[in-house]
Design a protein around this motif. Structure first.
Motif, PDB file in Angstrom:
ATOM      1  N   UNK A 174       0.864  -0.995  -0.120  1.00 42.64           N
ATOM      2  CA  UNK A 174      -0.086  -0.112   0.122  1.00 42.64           C
ATOM      3  C   UNK A 174       0.942   1.023  -0.130  1.00 42.64           C
ATOM      4  N   UNK A 175       0.326   2.583  -0.290  1.00 44.64           N
ATOM      5  CA  UNK A 175       1.020   3.562  -0.431  1.00 44.64           C
ATOM      6  C   UNK A 175       1.923   3.908   0.872  1.00 44.64           C
ATOM      7  N   UNK A 176       1.378   3.776   2.051  1.00 45.48           N
ATOM      8  CA  UNK A 176       2.395   4.027   3.276  1.00 45.48           C
ATOM      9  C   UNK A 176       3.546   3.016   3.269  1.00 45.48           C
ATOM     10  N   UNK A 177       3.325   1.749   3.126  1.00 44.84           N
ATOM     11  CA  UNK A 177       4.371   0.624   3.178  1.00 44.84           C
ATOM     12  C   UNK A 177       5.491   1.299   2.061  1.00 44.84           C
ATOM     13  N   UNK A 178       4.998   1.315   0.896  1.00 41.26           N
ATOM     14  CA  UNK A 178       5.996   1.595  -0.360  1.00 41.26           C
ATOM     15  C   UNK A 178       6.657   2.979   0.116  1.00 41.26           C
ATOM     16  N   UNK A 179       6.071   4.131   0.627  1.00 42.88           N
ATOM     17  CA  UNK A 179       6.796   5.337   0.986  1.00 42.88           C
ATOM     18  C   UNK A 179       7.919   4.868   2.027  1.00 42.88           C
ATOM     19  N   UNK A 180       7.667   4.050   3.079  1.00 43.13           N
ATOM     20  CA  UNK A 180       8.424   3.633   4.312  1.00 43.13           C
ATOM     21  C   UNK A 180       9.815   2.997   3.634  1.00 43.13           C
ATOM     22  N   UNK A 181       9.743   2.087   2.602  1.00 38.34           N
ATOM     23  CA  UNK A 181      10.846   1.200   2.125  1.00 38.34           C
ATOM     24  C   UNK A 181      12.055   2.201   1.908  1.00 38.34           C
ATOM     25  N   UNK A 182      12.223   3.194   0.863  1.00 40.82           N
ATOM     26  CA  UNK A 182      13.096   4.150   0.425  1.00 40.82           C
ATOM     27  C   UNK A 182      13.967   4.773   1.828  1.00 40.82           C
ATOM     28  N   UNK A 183      13.027   5.054   2.763  1.00 42.88           N
ATOM     29  CA  UNK A 183      13.581   5.801   3.941  1.00 42.88           C
ATOM     30  C   UNK A 183      14.421   4.691   4.900  1.00 42.88           C
ATOM     31  N   UNK A 184      13.739   3.433   4.894  1.00 43.06           N
ATOM     32  CA  UNK A 184      14.320   2.529   5.737  1.00 43.06           C
ATOM     33  C   UNK A 184      15.983   1.983   4.927  1.00 43.06           C
ATOM     34  N   UNK A 185      15.867   2.314   3.790  1.00 40.36           N
ATOM     35  CA  UNK A 185      17.220   2.045   2.885  1.00 40.36           C
ATOM     36  C   UNK A 185      18.051   3.115   3.076  1.00 40.36           C
ATOM     37  N   UNK A 186      17.840   4.333   3.713  1.00 42.67           N
ATOM     38  CA  UNK A 186      18.653   5.247   3.673  1.00 42.67           C
ATOM     39  C   UNK A 186      18.229   6.595   2.718  1.00 42.67           C
ATOM     40  N   UNK A 187      17.419   6.703   1.937  1.00 41.44           N
ATOM     41  CA  UNK A 187      16.856   7.814   1.163  1.00 41.44           C
ATOM     42  C   UNK A 187      16.438   8.918   2.005  1.00 41.44           C
ATOM     43  N   UNK A 188      16.672  10.189   1.663  1.00 45.92           N
ATOM     44  CA  UNK A 188      16.144  11.463   2.571  1.00 45.92           C
ATOM     45  C   UNK A 188      14.598  11.814   2.351  1.00 45.92           C
ATOM     46  N   UNK A 189      14.257  11.399   1.124  1.00 45.42           N
ATOM     47  CA  UNK A 189      13.069  11.807   0.598  1.00 45.42           C
ATOM     48  C   UNK A 189      12.420  10.648   0.002  1.00 45.42           C
ATOM     49  N   UNK A 190      10.940  10.471  -0.114  1.00 46.45           N
ATOM     50  CA  UNK A 190      10.268   9.766  -1.051  1.00 46.45           C
ATOM     51  C   UNK A 190       8.813  10.261  -1.153  1.00 46.45           C
ATOM     52  N   UNK A 191       8.077   9.909  -2.369  1.00 46.38           N
ATOM     53  CA  UNK A 191       6.958  10.263  -2.584  1.00 46.38           C
ATOM     54  C   UNK A 191       6.131   9.746  -3.650  1.00 46.38           C
ATOM     55  N   UNK A 192       4.891   9.360  -3.621  1.00 48.88           N
ATOM     56  CA  UNK A 192       3.895   8.802  -4.531  1.00 48.88           C
ATOM     57  C   UNK A 192       3.903   9.853  -5.731  1.00 48.88           C
ATOM     58  N   UNK A 193       4.473   9.618  -6.784  1.00 48.21           N
ATOM     59  CA  UNK A 193       4.237  10.767  -8.022  1.00 48.21           C
ATOM     60  C   UNK A 193       3.132  10.425  -8.875  1.00 48.21           C
ATOM     61  N   UNK A 194       2.620   9.276  -8.669  1.00 46.36           N
ATOM     62  CA  UNK A 194       1.544   9.002  -9.669  1.00 46.36           C
ATOM     63  C   UNK A 194       0.866   7.835  -8.902  1.00 46.36           C
ATOM     64  N   UNK A 195      -0.534   7.627  -9.209  1.00 44.96           N
ATOM     65  CA  UNK A 195      -1.221   6.723  -8.487  1.00 44.96           C
ATOM     66  C   UNK A 195      -2.209   6.283  -9.246  1.00 44.96           C
ATOM     67  N   UNK A 196      -2.039   5.052  -9.777  1.00 51.36           N
ATOM     68  CA  UNK A 196      -3.394   4.697 -10.746  1.00 51.36           C
ATOM     69  C   UNK A 196      -4.110   3.224  -9.973  1.00 51.36           C
ATOM     70  N   UNK A 197      -5.013   2.810 -10.494  1.00 53.15           N
ATOM     71  CA  UNK A 197      -5.732   1.794 -10.118  1.00 53.15           C
ATOM     72  C   UNK A 197      -4.987   0.575 -10.077  1.00 53.15           C
ATOM     73  N   UNK A 198      -3.951   0.437 -11.252  1.00 54.88           N
ATOM     74  CA  UNK A 198      -3.135  -0.747 -11.418  1.00 54.88           C
ATOM     75  C   UNK A 198      -1.682  -0.641 -10.925  1.00 54.88           C
ATOM     76  N   UNK A 199      -1.093   0.877 -10.842  1.00 53.42           N
ATOM     77  CA  UNK A 199       0.167   0.986 -10.295  1.00 53.42           C
ATOM     78  C   UNK A 199       0.400   2.304  -9.537  1.00 53.42           C
ATOM     79  N   UNK A 200       1.627   2.086  -8.813  1.00 59.44           N
ATOM     80  CA  UNK A 200       2.140   3.354  -7.996  1.00 59.44           C
ATOM     81  C   UNK A 200       3.359   3.797  -8.580  1.00 59.44           C
ATOM     82  N   UNK A 201       3.675   5.055  -8.857  1.00 56.52           N
ATOM     83  CA  UNK A 201       5.060   5.544  -9.190  1.00 56.52           C
ATOM     84  C   UNK A 201       5.823   6.026  -7.936  1.00 56.52           C
ATOM     85  N   UNK A 202       6.947   5.421  -7.282  1.00 58.50           N
ATOM     86  CA  UNK A 202       7.610   5.918  -6.169  1.00 58.50           C
ATOM     87  C   UNK A 202       8.740   6.567  -7.012  1.00 58.50           C
TER      88      UNK A 202
END
Length: 206
Positions: A174-202
């Protein structure tokens, strides 16, 4: 015994068709000029590639997205863990990009070598997404680097975008989980740039 055989068959089908594509049909599908073309423009828009960029396409498949990205004038490289896909990508890019056979968790590139990383569909199959993202972060330029990952949304489970039984071998976030992954990996910022019924763009930045 019957259950183990069933699971083996599902794994074999998933690898051949999607997770590690190989064989004549896979080469035709992923080497087609329009393979996953409906995903290209949102990823390109998010990365805003320029001639001075160095792009790495992770899970490059047949290389057709990378070939399109090179039209920006940027330098390009591709990585895939399917030997068949590496061969097809080398053919499709005509030597214009370095294509390597490797795993995303151990990429044969220097620290900070790339200013942009794309990943279309493959993220769905990464067994350890945080390890994969940590390795992407390592090879990214810390000042200019950015990552754009298009992955399959949970709502697509069981649809043509993620049909059964292959859907049972992928990871839906889900969007919350997807946003958390790069932060856990050490990235400083993450966002969902596009959200469709079939896909998420992180999109993430160092």
């Amino acid at each position: 015994m019957a259950e183990r055989f069933r699971e083996w068959r599902i794994d074999r089908l998933t690898d051949r068709k999607a997770r590690r594509p190989h064989g004549r049909q896979a080469r035709a599908v992923y080497g087609a000029d329009d393979a996953h073309s409906f995903l290209w423009e949102p990823v390109l828009a998010a990365l805003a590639l320029r001639p001075d960029d160095r792009l790495l396409d992770v899970g490059c498949g047949g290389g057709v997205f990378l070939r399109r990205a090179l039209e920006s004038g940027c330098e390009g490289a591709g990585l895939d863990h399917s030997r068949d896909m590496v061969r097809v990508a080398r053919e499709r890019t005509g030597g214009a990009a370095r294509i390597v056979h490797a795993e995303v968790e151990a990429m044969p590139f220097r620290d900070g070598e790339f200013t942009a990383i794309s990943c279309l569909v493959a993220f769905f199959f990464f067994a350890d997404p945080v390890a994969a993202l940590s390795e992407m972060l390592r090879v990214l330029d810390p000042e200019r680097g950015r990552v754009a990952i298009m992955t399959t949304a949970p709502e697509a489970k069981g649809s043509p975008a993620a049909p059964y039984p292959i859907a049972t071998r992928g990871h839906f976030y889900d969007d919350e989980e997807l946003l958390r992954l790069p932060l856990e990996a050490g990235f400083s910022a993450a966002r969902i740039a596009q959200r469709e019924e079939w896909a998420q763009l992180l999109v993430a930045q160092p």
